[in-house]
Write an enzyme that holds these catalytic residues in place. Structure first.
Site, PDB file in Angstrom:
ATOM      1  N   ASP A  91       0.787  -1.585   0.101  1.00 56.58           N
ATOM      2  CA  ASP A  91       0.041   0.172   0.128  1.00 56.58           C
ATOM      3  C   ASP A  91       0.698   1.392  -0.037  1.00 56.58           C
ATOM      4  O   ASP A  91       2.532   1.360   0.385  1.00 56.58           O
ATOM      5  CB  ASP A  91      -1.016   0.371   1.361  1.00 56.58           C
ATOM      6  CG  ASP A  91      -1.758   0.497   1.034  1.00 56.58           C
ATOM      7  OD1 ASP A  91      -2.172   1.576   0.204  1.00 56.58           O
ATOM      8  OD2 ASP A  91      -3.043   1.175   2.201  1.00 56.58           O
ATOM      9  N   ASN A 148     -10.759  -2.480  -6.630  1.00 60.51           N
ATOM     10  CA  ASN A 148      -9.820  -1.822  -7.406  1.00 60.51           C
ATOM     11  C   ASN A 148     -10.472  -1.050  -8.772  1.00 60.51           C
ATOM     12  O   ASN A 148     -10.450   0.065  -9.355  1.00 60.51           O
ATOM     13  CB  ASN A 148      -8.406  -1.684  -7.296  1.00 60.51           C
ATOM     14  CG  ASN A 148      -7.744  -2.319  -6.369  1.00 60.51           C
ATOM     15  OD1 ASN A 148      -7.022  -2.808  -5.483  1.00 60.51           O
ATOM     16  ND2 ASN A 148      -8.560  -1.452  -5.476  1.00 60.51           N
TER      17      ASN A 148
HETATM   18  C1  FPP Z   1      -1.096   0.449  -3.748  1.00 64.33           C
HETATM   19  O1  FPP Z   1      -1.538   1.335  -3.841  1.00 64.33           O
HETATM   20  C2  FPP Z   1      -1.340  -0.691  -4.936  1.00 64.33           C
HETATM   21  C3  FPP Z   1      -1.603  -1.425  -5.856  1.00 64.33           C
HETATM   22  C4  FPP Z   1      -2.655  -1.330  -5.973  1.00 64.33           C
HETATM   23  C5  FPP Z   1      -0.886  -2.156  -7.138  1.00 64.33           C
HETATM   24  C6  FPP Z   1       0.511  -2.636  -7.016  1.00 64.33           C
HETATM   25  C7  FPP Z   1       0.888  -3.013  -7.959  1.00 64.33           C
HETATM   26  C8  FPP Z   1       2.559  -4.026  -7.913  1.00 64.33           C
HETATM   27  C9  FPP Z   1       3.300  -2.947  -7.132  1.00 64.33           C
HETATM   28  C10 FPP Z   1       2.552  -4.440  -8.929  1.00 64.33           C
HETATM   29  C11 FPP Z   1       2.253  -5.993  -8.810  1.00 64.33           C
HETATM   30  C12 FPP Z   1       2.770  -6.953 -10.063  1.00 64.33           C
HETATM   31  C13 FPP Z   1       1.849  -8.197 -10.707  1.00 64.33           C
HETATM   32  C14 FPP Z   1       3.203  -8.575 -11.689  1.00 64.33           C
HETATM   33  C15 FPP Z   1       0.683  -8.174 -10.836  1.00 64.33           C
HETATM   34  P1  FPP Z   1      -2.363   2.501  -3.495  1.00 64.33           P
HETATM   35  O2  FPP Z   1      -2.681   3.072  -5.504  1.00 64.33           O
HETATM   36  O3  FPP Z   1      -3.613   1.754  -2.932  1.00 64.33           O
HETATM   37  O4  FPP Z   1      -1.893   3.817  -3.284  1.00 64.33           O
HETATM   38  P2  FPP Z   1      -2.025   4.651  -1.669  1.00 64.33           P
HETATM   39  O5  FPP Z   1      -3.355   4.131  -1.044  1.00 64.33           O
HETATM   40  O6  FPP Z   1      -0.842   5.584  -1.803  1.00 64.33           O
HETATM   41  O7  FPP Z   1      -3.428   4.757  -2.722  1.00 64.33           O
END
Ligand code: FPP
Length: 262
Positions: free
Chosen positions: A38, A86
């Site tokens: 996160d 999401n």
């Molecule tokens: C959360 O941060 C993260 C995600 C929704 C995506 C994470 C995915 C990866 C790092 C790559 C995974 C790779 C594969 C091949 C499946 P957020 O957007 O919720 O951050 P925020 O809470 O600050 O908005």
């Protein structure tokens, strides 16, 4: 899982001054570590970048954590990449994430091959955009013979949806006469989850300071230890992983019983 002492020492040389790697008890490394990745968006926003740049940086962290987990001899590393909720994000961000997932899986195939990493998905990948789904299927096939650490990527995953799906599978078995209602026990339910055959996570790491479970592995985390750090996922690295394991090793796990010292 076997760990290679020389490779471990090399990968974890150069530790920050405030971290004593020798404190790690290699006999008590969690078999299954799960990461709620996160804070990608906030990491990017804090730098005046687009949120999607945070996801790109998050992939670099995931790569490092995969290698670190292999070096530590972890059996299963799971990571929450995309929840069933999401899809409610802006369409552009969803599109970029789907593109990044496909690109990352292809880009990281050499790493997965070199480190002999088994890959599986938790969640309904049949509902992903066709290109991402096809790349995932191709990647799964390419990793089919790997026998090392399992990387379980939760994509289009929701804990409640997973339990409802398991209930449907069990109901079908009963309906067909293959299962007696009185034989439905905890292991029967566990066997119908995406994680069937995997140990439950002993350690769940959540980055960016949020104190929530967010519909993640609801069944499997019944007795998991939680490690919550304020670090945003793109800043989470091998040293942060060691800190999480050290915190875990300092915990008194009682599973509803009494402490050994009581
Ligand atoms: C959360 O941060 C993260 C995600 C929704 C995506 C994470 C995915 C990866 C790092 C790559 C995974 C790779 C594969 C091949 C499946 P957020 O957007 O919720 O951050 P925020 O809470 O600050 O908005």
């Amino acid at each position: 899982m076997h760990y290679d002492e020389a490779k471990f020492a090399e990968y974890f040389s150069d530790a920050p001054a405030d971290l004593d790697i020798a404190q790690l008890d290699m006999a008590r490394i969690p078999r299954h570590i799960s990461c709620i990745m996160d804070g990608n968006g906030r990491w990017a926003t804090a730098r005046g970048l687009a949120r999607t740049e945070g996801h790109k940086a998050g992939i670099v962290s995931l790569r490092e954590v995969i290698t670190a987990a292999v070096r530590l001899g972890v059996d299963v590393l799971s990571a929450y990449a995309f929840s069933t909720e999401n899809w409610n994000r802006p369409q552009h961000e969803v599109n970029v994430l789907m593109h990044l997932f496909a690109k990352t899986f292809i880009d990281e195939l050499p790493l997965l091959k070199r480190e002999n990493v088994r890959v599986m998905f938790l969640g309904d990948i049949s509902a992903l955009p066709e290109r991402t789904r096809k790349v995932f299927e191709y990647g799964l096939e390419a990793c089919r013979d790997h026998t090392g650490m399992t990387l379980a990527l939760a994509v289009n995953y929701g804990g409640r949806a997973e339990i409802a799906r398991a209930a449907r599978s069990i109901a079908r078995l009963v309906q067909k006469g293959d299962l007696d209602v009185d034989a439905i026990d905890e292991s029967c339910v566990a066997n119908q989850l995406y994680t069937a055959g995997l140990p439950d996570p002993e350690l769940v790491v959540r980055t960016s300071g949020e104190m929530r479970v967010s519909n993640y592995l609801l069944w499997q985390i019944a007795y998991s230890e939680f490690y919550i750090t304020d670090t945003y996922w793109p800043d989470f690295d091998r040293w942060e992983l060691v800190r999480a394991i050290l915190a875990y090793q300092g915990r008194d796990r009682r599973f509803g019983g009494l402490s050994k010292t009581n």
